[in-house]
Structure formats: structure tokens, C-alpha cells
Design a protein around this motif. Structure first.
Motif, mmCIF file in Angstrom:
data_model
loop_
_atom_site.group_PDB
_atom_site.id
_atom_site.type_symbol
_atom_site.label_atom_id
_atom_site.label_comp_id
_atom_site.label_asym_id
_atom_site.label_seq_id
_atom_site.Cartn_x
_atom_site.Cartn_y
_atom_site.Cartn_z
ATOM 1 N N GLU A 211 29.924 -18.000 -24.623
ATOM 2 C CA GLU A 211 30.085 -18.766 -23.388
ATOM 3 C C GLU A 211 31.391 -19.553 -23.374
ATOM 4 O O GLU A 211 32.030 -19.691 -22.333
ATOM 5 C CB GLU A 211 28.901 -19.724 -23.202
ATOM 6 C CG GLU A 211 27.597 -19.045 -22.806
ATOM 7 C CD GLU A 211 27.691 -18.317 -21.471
ATOM 8 O OE1 GLU A 211 28.322 -18.850 -20.537
ATOM 9 O OE2 GLU A 211 27.139 -17.213 -21.373
ATOM 10 N N GLN A 212 31.783 -20.064 -24.534
ATOM 11 C CA GLN A 212 33.033 -20.816 -24.601
ATOM 12 C C GLN A 212 34.226 -19.905 -24.271
ATOM 13 O O GLN A 212 35.169 -20.326 -23.596
ATOM 14 C CB GLN A 212 33.223 -21.432 -25.994
ATOM 15 C CG GLN A 212 32.271 -22.555 -26.333
ATOM 16 C CD GLN A 212 30.842 -22.079 -26.611
ATOM 17 O OE1 GLN A 212 30.647 -20.961 -27.113
ATOM 18 N NE2 GLN A 212 29.868 -22.899 -26.269
ATOM 19 N N GLY A 213 34.145 -18.666 -24.737
ATOM 20 C CA GLY A 213 35.197 -17.706 -24.443
ATOM 21 C C GLY A 213 35.265 -17.372 -22.959
ATOM 22 O O GLY A 213 36.356 -17.226 -22.392
ATOM 23 N N ILE A 214 34.103 -17.259 -22.321
ATOM 24 C CA ILE A 214 34.058 -16.986 -20.886
ATOM 25 C C ILE A 214 34.678 -18.136 -20.105
ATOM 26 O O ILE A 214 35.458 -17.930 -19.169
ATOM 27 C CB ILE A 214 32.606 -16.712 -20.435
ATOM 28 C CG1 ILE A 214 32.126 -15.367 -21.002
ATOM 29 C CG2 ILE A 214 32.488 -16.736 -18.907
ATOM 30 C CD1 ILE A 214 30.666 -15.069 -20.761
ATOM 31 N N GLU A 215 34.359 -19.373 -20.503
ATOM 32 C CA GLU A 215 34.947 -20.531 -19.837
ATOM 33 C C GLU A 215 36.459 -20.563 -20.033
ATOM 34 O O GLU A 215 37.215 -20.810 -19.086
ATOM 35 C CB GLU A 215 34.327 -21.824 -20.373
ATOM 36 C CG GLU A 215 32.890 -22.032 -19.930
ATOM 37 C CD GLU A 215 32.364 -23.412 -20.291
ATOM 38 O OE1 GLU A 215 33.124 -24.210 -20.891
ATOM 39 O OE2 GLU A 215 31.201 -23.701 -19.960
ATOM 40 N N ALA A 216 36.913 -20.307 -21.257
ATOM 41 C CA ALA A 216 38.353 -20.297 -21.536
ATOM 42 C C ALA A 216 39.047 -19.221 -20.726
ATOM 43 O O ALA A 216 40.161 -19.424 -20.206
ATOM 44 C CB ALA A 216 38.596 -20.089 -23.030
ATOM 45 N N PHE A 217 38.405 -18.063 -20.605
ATOM 46 C CA PHE A 217 38.943 -16.949 -19.813
ATOM 47 C C PHE A 217 39.180 -17.395 -18.377
ATOM 48 O O PHE A 217 40.285 -17.240 -17.835
ATOM 49 C CB PHE A 217 37.942 -15.785 -19.867
ATOM 50 C CG PHE A 217 38.412 -14.506 -19.234
ATOM 51 C CD1 PHE A 217 38.621 -14.408 -17.857
ATOM 52 C CD2 PHE A 217 38.622 -13.380 -19.994
ATOM 53 C CE1 PHE A 217 39.046 -13.233 -17.266
ATOM 54 C CE2 PHE A 217 39.051 -12.183 -19.415
ATOM 55 C CZ PHE A 217 39.259 -12.115 -18.045
#
Length: 252
Positions: A148-154
């Protein structure tokens, strides 16, 4: 009501400079600005809403067949391509380019939803709305450390790059042509993916630049009279697009 952004940037150089001074990633810079508008917890809620809407659009497009409205009588292709990929999922004779076929199906699914009046996320435009969701879905489904953190960063990083184009050039196909419009989407998605995969701010900026420069016309003229920058790299893009073109044709 005007809300002053904690981090005011107008260029890629500004973003890199803010990152160097604060130690923040591009995603963190954007999150700080968004928090000034919406508050901390609300930013995460809004990002999830955007990501969920993108994934839902892909899902609808992957499971809807028939023809698109309008006089062109275009057949929807994403669902057929996806069905072929799913049917071959248990076989050992899978093509190395199959992941690219999934990404193509994801992107076309969104734009077929758009063409039929379905719900999409306009990022950056309706006509180029399939690129960012498709690459985000690639990250979610095919990258082993996706979270989820990667999706937000994306999404935060892609938004920063999209804002730069909106401020300094255009995201409109009517103004800058389809290459410019889809190029912005590619640039946003490339930056977002680089961020999600742990890239530095400089790598993220480089990814966004590479994504755009190979969608435009002659951006080199050529530099110093030499067929080197960005000509060499452009051949890598051309080769990958050739594999994708053959694969799309073979899938109907």
C-alpha cells in the motif's frame, strides 16, 4: 480559498532541490502539500479512493465485451485479450512478453470504459487515462514487494510530474497532440513506478524524462550533430514497442 503549499515547485529542478534540502522523497513532498489542503488521514483515504477507482475501471473493462458506442462500430478488445491470457495461465509454454500483454489489456480496458461512458480517473486526461492505472496494476500484481505504501508513493509521485506538465506545457491532446498527451501519462507512470520500486528522486526525475522524450518528435536536432542523445535510447523504446505491436496483432 487559497491554501499556500509548504513546498512550492515549478520544475523538476525545484523538486530535486527541495528533496536535497529536506531529505524528502518526491512523494513525501507531495504528501506534505496535500496535507495542507486535506489533513493527514484524509490524504490516505483519497489516494485509496483513486487507486480503487482505477482498479475497478480495469476490472469492468476486462470483463465487458461487445461494441463501443459511436459510428465507428469498434469492438471492445480488452476482455478478449484478457480471456486469452487467463486461459493460458496454466500452460508451461507462455511467451516472455506476456506481462506486456497484461499491461496492454489493463490500459485498453480503461480507455474502452472511457469510450463507452464508464467511470474512469482522468489522469492526466480522458484520452490518456489508461496508462497510469495499467502501470499501477502492473506494480500491484507483478512486482514482488508491492504494498500500500508503494501504491501511495506511485500516485503522489505521478501527481507531482503531472502538475509540472500542467504548469509548464500542456496535458491536452488538442493542444500538443496525442504524443504529448499520452507522453505525459507515460512520464507520470514511469515516475510513479520508479518511486514505488524505491528509486531516488534523481532516478524518478530521469524516468519521467525518458518516458516523455520518446513520445515527442525530434527532441534532439541531433545534439552536437551526433546521433547519440536521445537516439540510442529511442531504439530500445522502438524495439519494445515492436514486440508489443506484434503481440497485440497476434491476439486479434
Amino acid at each position: 480559498e487559497f491554501v499556500e503549499r509548504p513546498h512550492d515547485f515549478r520544475s523538476g529542478a525545484d523538486l530535486l532541490d527541495i528533496g536535497a534540502k529536506t531529505g524528502k522523497s518526491i512523494a513525501e513532498i507531495m504528501r506534505t502539500n496535500e496535507m495542507a489542503l486535506h489533513g493527514g488521514s484524509e490524504v490516505a483515504v483519497r489516494l485509496k479512493r483513486i487507486a480503487d477507482a482505477m482498479m475497478a475501471s480495469i476490472e469492468r473493462g476486462l470483463h465487458t465485451s461487445g461494441r463501443l458506442p459511436g459510428s465507428l462500430n469498434v469492438t471492445r478488445r480488452a476482455s478478449g485479450h484478457f480471456a486469452q491470457l487467463a486461459a493460458g495461465g496454466g500452460t508451461s509454454a507462455r511467451q516472455p512478453a506476456e506481462i506486456m500483454d497484461y499491461i496492454s489489456a489493463f490500459a485498453m480496458a480503461v480507455n474502452e470504459e472511457n469510450a463507452s461512458g464508464g467511470r474512469i480517473v482522468t489522469a492526466p486526461t480522458n484520452g490518456a487515462a489508461g496508462v497510469v492505472p495499467a502501470v499501477l496494476r502492473y506494480y500491484r500484481d507483478f512486482c514482488s514487494d508491492a504494498n500500500e505504501q508503494g501504491i501511495e508513493a506511485f500516485l503522489l509521485t505521478a501527481a507531482a510530474i503531472g502538475a509540472l506538465f500542467k504548469m509548464n506545457a500542456s496535458i491536452s491532446g488538442a493542444e500538443v497532440g496525442c504524443q504529448g498527451e499520452v507522453g505525459v501519462a507515460c512520464s507520470m507512470a514511469a515516475a510513479g513506478l520508479a518511486a514505488a520500486l524505491g528509486g531516488s528522486n534523481a532516478q524518478i526525475e530521469n524516468a519521467s524524462e525518458i518516458g516523455m522524450e520518446h513520445h515527442l518528435g525530434m527532441t534532439c536536432d541531433p545534439v552536437g550533430g551526433l546521433v547519440q542523445i536521445p537516439c540510442i535510447e529511442r531504439n530500445a523504446f522502438g524495439a519494445i514497442k515492436a514486440v508489443n505491436a506484434a503481440s497485440l496483432a497476434l491476439r486479434g
